[in-house]
Write a protein that holds these residues in place. Structure first.
Motif, short mmCIF file in Angstrom:
data_model
loop_
_atom_site.label_atom_id
_atom_site.label_comp_id
_atom_site.label_asym_id
_atom_site.label_seq_id
_atom_site.Cartn_x
_atom_site.Cartn_y
_atom_site.Cartn_z
N HIS A 318 0.87 -1.24 -0.04
CA HIS A 318 -0.01 0.11 0.09
C HIS A 318 0.78 1.40 0.04
O HIS A 318 0.51 1.99 -0.92
N HIS A 367 -7.29 -2.16 3.94
CA HIS A 367 -8.33 -1.87 2.79
C HIS A 367 -8.23 -3.09 1.37
O HIS A 367 -9.28 -3.04 0.77
N HIS A 368 -7.20 -3.56 1.25
CA HIS A 368 -7.03 -4.77 0.11
C HIS A 368 -7.73 -6.02 0.80
O HIS A 368 -7.51 -7.04 -0.05
#
Ligand code: HEM
Ligand SMILES: [Cu+2]
Ligand SMILES: [Cu+2]
Lengths: 617, 274
Positions: A318, A367-368
């Motif tokens: 990220h 969030h992945h």
């Protein structure tokens, strides 16, 4: 004005990089006001030392740039093959089909498709975007824009480039090993990636892939140490932090991101290599049955956790997506201000928002993983941090708009690409909010909306900023300017086709089509998407071939472009004080910085720009 | 050139909005949802869509306008401004508040769908096993227990009753997969080594067109509805064709099917023994 005037543009002294004023003895050591000088020896370097094993940051930057551009061509070609398959699955691939797949009459296999998108993503991220931004622009611009003669550690800098080369070798060679290239996606989720029987690409290709990543990581690390040190220690006198151009801020911030995040990727890559070759069990759980075979019986270790890889991989990757966009933001800011002939609007908010993107970037990796089986309560906190990270991006967009307000826009190719960056980054930024919202992400996760989103950021955003950067700094790199007419033709086509290619992917994703699918029409419900996929593919082909204008312009201009002097765009920052191209040691006079980086339209001087080094009484 | 670029920049918001506006009739849109929580997800989707659309049009519009207005040939100097404190405050606080609103409105739905504590209390109806490249659904046999000799195994087909909470447990035998039924607005990765409980309630499946969806008595009890069960996580070369089927039946029809399957298992077993 107490500083001696800059040698006039195009003068002999300027183009040869000689300082007509400084006597030979004064060129080494510390200048009166603390400027570091290195010797301007004019001994001839051998070809090998000058072009291959160079320690000059400019040459290393160019090496990264040429490598990046070649790999961009390769990654793009893989994308074209992907697009062929998605529009006309299982038909003969033009040009290369018969060569590569004689057994099937030229149609690709589904195995090959999985390798295509895996290697497309990998090459684009690790061998195009990151080397281009930090390797090429970072190297070329940092010393020039802060007034340093070179990087803090020139030799480490050279190692940085050469560490990437084995990475390239492994990435490309992996296509030719048993089973073919890695096929587990650029995210390499285990156990698909760790169990050799799970996919053909997991036989040997995946090990090559991990080695490629590790070497590219060593390269990035060497670069990051260098960039951070150089920015901290080697700024010219008067170049306070708050007088640094935003490009420098952005490169500095992404160097810090690399420094903190990259060790994690290197560690997990090595763990995955160990899982694959040394019989450890970091990521492979117990009791699997793959292809009717129990890997444990076949001697592979177990007892691991697939989610562990995801956490650690995204803990690096990220921040890495910000490494792929923050420098683009910085460059676009500088280019916008220069060609808008106006100070950047809200310099401090611009710098702080990049810092907060970087800071928050470390607490959003989850969030992945909203759909991954991670504790949903954790998903909630990742959602909040992710939604918050949209704020600094929004602030940046408003400030770019503020910069354009009341401007005197010069319609150069660099400017057009920078404006396109803003226009397209907005789309990528806004669609990110859906992905951050956990309930909505349940539906859109792993669909084509994701593909649309990150291509808007990385192609619409970063690629356009890279083009802008090349048009803008080309004169400094080669002493010549790129052809403006070709530049504009290139811009118009790229802008149209990029949008046609990537916008419609939102629609396909909303219809529910999942990504990484070799044949969208295996499901009846997606049969009606074929015309749209054909449209996207044709646009993508046009986009790809349109780059011919750029390639031609680039090489033609290196040799035949119009010669220009030090400051063709009438910029304010320090690199425009150096000769074009700068000689060894960069500057031919002592520099002292008196102003911020964006004094355009300043009432203090008659011209519409006030260079950072120009003293006004 | 100036007009051309203005036009290009203008086309982005115009065509951008137009595609979304007409997407539904073109079939480039989410399929209609049939579960109880589907409408909540759709509501949140539209909420964000509208907010995002406003900012999209606003920012792209300003970009077009500024570009057009300030790219005129003009030899005077531009505005010498380094920013404006009030404006910065405005465009930090307003989007900040809106983003917080977005964040908070999501929480309830997320918790309802995914939190373990909010799982419906009913017993799991099945264990769903994903493997390269198929789905297998394991129901309990007549004894009502999993893992006994009379379990019913249904390849590719996941039959569920409509109008009630269905709980099931998701597993993977080999690599990662993902259980995705677009109409259900449900997606969850299947992770080897983990047993992940999931739930849904299909409350619209049995309503025929023309019948009043709000009147439960108007349901066509005979209808059987099929939905695609899609694997949404890369699981190898056959990922693209790892298709299953969801079959939604009324309770009676479901029980009928179940009894049939259980009887099959019994008779197969007798054959084996003889
Ligand atoms: C020439 C223009 C490009 C086209 C037409 C294109 C097309 C595509 C397509 C269709 C996919 C989806 C494959 C699938 O899910 O089945 C994809 C994936 C991807 N692309 Fe691109 N792309 C382009 C440029 C780029 C660039 C510049 C980057 C820079 C980072 C990039 C990064 C990625 C990544 C990371 C993936 C995901 C790979 C994966 O799923 O593992 N692409 N691309
Ligand atoms: Cu992320
Ligand atoms: Cu799959």
């Amino acid at each position: 004005m107490s500083v001696p005037p800059i040698p006039s543009e195009g003068s002999a002294a300027a183009s040869e990089g000689l300082n007509p004023r400084a006597p030979e003895g004064q060129r080494k050591g510390l200048g009166a006001d603390g400027t570091v000088y290195i010797e301007h020896d004019h001994h001839e370097l051998s070809f090998l030392r000058k072009y291959i094993f160079s320690v000059d940051h400019k040459m290393i930057g160019l090496q990264f740039m040429f490598t990046g551009l070649v790999m961009l061509g390769l990654g793009g070609a893989l994308a074209m093959a992907i697009r062929w398959q998605l529009a006309w699955p299982w038909t003969e691939v033009p040009v290369i089909g018969e060569l590569l797949f004689p057994a099937t009459g030229g149609a690709m296999s589904p195995e090959f498709y999985t390798m295509l998108f895996t290697m497309h993503g990998t090459i684009m991220i690790f061998f195009v975007i990151i080397p281009m931004l930090t390797g090429a622009f970072g190297n070329f611009l940092i010393p020039l824009m802060i007034g340093a003669p070179d990087m803090a550690f020139p030799r480490l800098n050279m190692i940085g480039y050469w560490a990437m080369v084995p990475g390239l070798f492994f990435a490309i060679a992996s296509f030719f090993v048993e089973g073919g290239a890695a096929a587990a996606g650029w995210t390499a989720y285990p156990p698909l990636s760790t169990i050799t029987t799970a996919a053909p690409g997991s036989m040997t290709g995946q090990t090559y892939w991990l080695l490629a990543l590790t070497f590219s990581g060593v390269s990035s690390m060497a670069g990051a140490v260098n960039y951070a040190t150089t920015v901290v220690k080697m700024r010219a006198p008067g170049m306070t932090l708050m007088r640094m151009p935003l490009t420098i801020w952005s490169l500095f911030i992404s160097a810090l991101l690399q420094l903190f995040a990259l060790p994690v990727l290197t560690a997990v890559s090595i763990e995955q290599i160990l899982d694959r070759v040394a019989g450890t069990g970091f990521f492979t759980p117990t009791n699997l049955v793959v292809n009717q075979m129990n890997p444990e019986m076949a001697g592979e270790a177990a007892g691991g956790q697939p989610l562990l890889w995801q956490h650690l991989f995204w803990f690096y990757s990220h921040p890495a997506v910000y490494i792929m966009v923050v420098p683009a933001m910085g460059m676009a800011s500088d280019i916008l201000a220069t060609h808008a002939r106006k100070p950047i609007f809200g310099y401090k908010p611009m710098a702080y928002s990049m810092m907060s993107i970087a800071g928050l970037g470390f607490i959003v990796w989850g969030h992945h993983m909203f759909a991954s089986g991670m504790n949903p309560a954790l998903g909630m906190t990742f959602m909040v941090s992710t939604i918050l990270i949209a704020l600094p991006s929004a602030i940046k967009v408003f400030n770019w708009l503020g910069t354009l307000w009341g401007a005197r826009i010069q319609m150069t190719s660099a400017m057009l690409n920078a404006i396109a960056f803003v226009s397209l980054f907005i789309i990528g930024g806004l669609s990110g909010i859906w992905m951050a919202a956990t309930p909505v992400d349940i539906y859109i996760h792993d669909t084509y909306i994701i593909v649309a989103h990150f291509h808007y950021v990385v192609f619409g955003g970063t690629m356009f900023a890279i083009w802008a950067g090349i048009y803008h700094w080309f004169p400094k790199m080669f002493g010549r300017i790129m052809d403006e007419r070709l530049g504009k033709i290139h811009f118009v086509g790229s802008f149209i086709f990029a949008n046609c290619t990537f916008y419609m992917m939102h629609q396909i994703g909303l219809a529910g089509l999942m990504r990484r699918t070799a044949d969208p029409y295996a499901y009846e419900v997606y049969a009606h998407l074929q015309p749209l996929n054909e449209f996207i593919s044709i646009s993508a082909f046009c986009l790809f071939f349109w780059q011919g204008f750029f390639v031609f312009n680039f090489f033609w201009s290196i040799y035949k472009g119009q010669r220009v002097g030090r400051n063709p765009w009438k910029g304010t920052t320090l690199e425009w004080d150096a000769p074009s191209p700068p000689g060894h040691g960069n500057f031919d006079r002592e520099l002292k910085v008196y102003h911020g980086p964006y004094e355009y339209a300043s009432p203090l001087v008659e011209e519409d720009y006030l260079m950072q080094t120009r003293k006004v009484d | 050139m100036r007009l051309l670029v203005t036009l290009l920049l203008l086309l982005v918001p115009v065509l951008g909005v137009w595609t979304f506006w007409t997407a539904e009739e073109n079939g480039w849109w989410m399929p209609e949802t049939v579960t109880t929580y589907g409408p909540d997800i759709d509501f949140l989707f539209y909420l964000i869509l509208w907010m995002v659309a406003v900012f999209f049009v606003l920012t792209e519009g300003l970009l077009v306008w500024f570009f057009f207005k300030y790219s005129k040939k003009d030899d005077s100097k531009g505005v010498f401004s380094h920013g404006n404190h009030k404006l910065e405050l405005l465009w930090t606080v307003v989007p900040g508040i809106l983003l917080l609103v977005i964040a908070f409105t999501q929480m309830e739905t997320w918790a309802e769908i995914k939190y373990r504590g909010n799982l419906p209390k009913s017993e799991p109806i099945a264990h769903v096993w994903a493997s390269q490249f198929d789905w297998r659904v394991q129901y309990p046999g007549a004894d009502g227990e999993f893992g006994t000799w009379d379990d019913v195994e249904s390849p590719h087909l996941f039959v569920v009753p409509s109008g009630e909470d269905v709980v099931f447990i998701l597993h993977s035998r080999d690599v990662l997969h993902s259980f995705f039924v677009p109409e259900f607005r449900l997606k969850q990765d299947a992770v080897p080594g983990m047993a992940i409980p999931m739930w849904f309630n299909v409350n619209k499946a049995l309503r025929e067109e023309g019948l009043d969806p709000k009147d439960p008595d108007s349901e066509d009890k005979e209808a059987i509805r099929l939905y695609d069960l899609i694997c949404a996580e890369l699981c190898g070369w056959g990922h693209y064709k790892m298709a299953g089927r969801m079959e939604v039946r009324s309770r009676e029809k479901f029980d009928e099917w179940m009894a049939e399957q259980q009887a099959n298992v019994m008779s197969n077993d007798k054959e084996d023994q003889s």
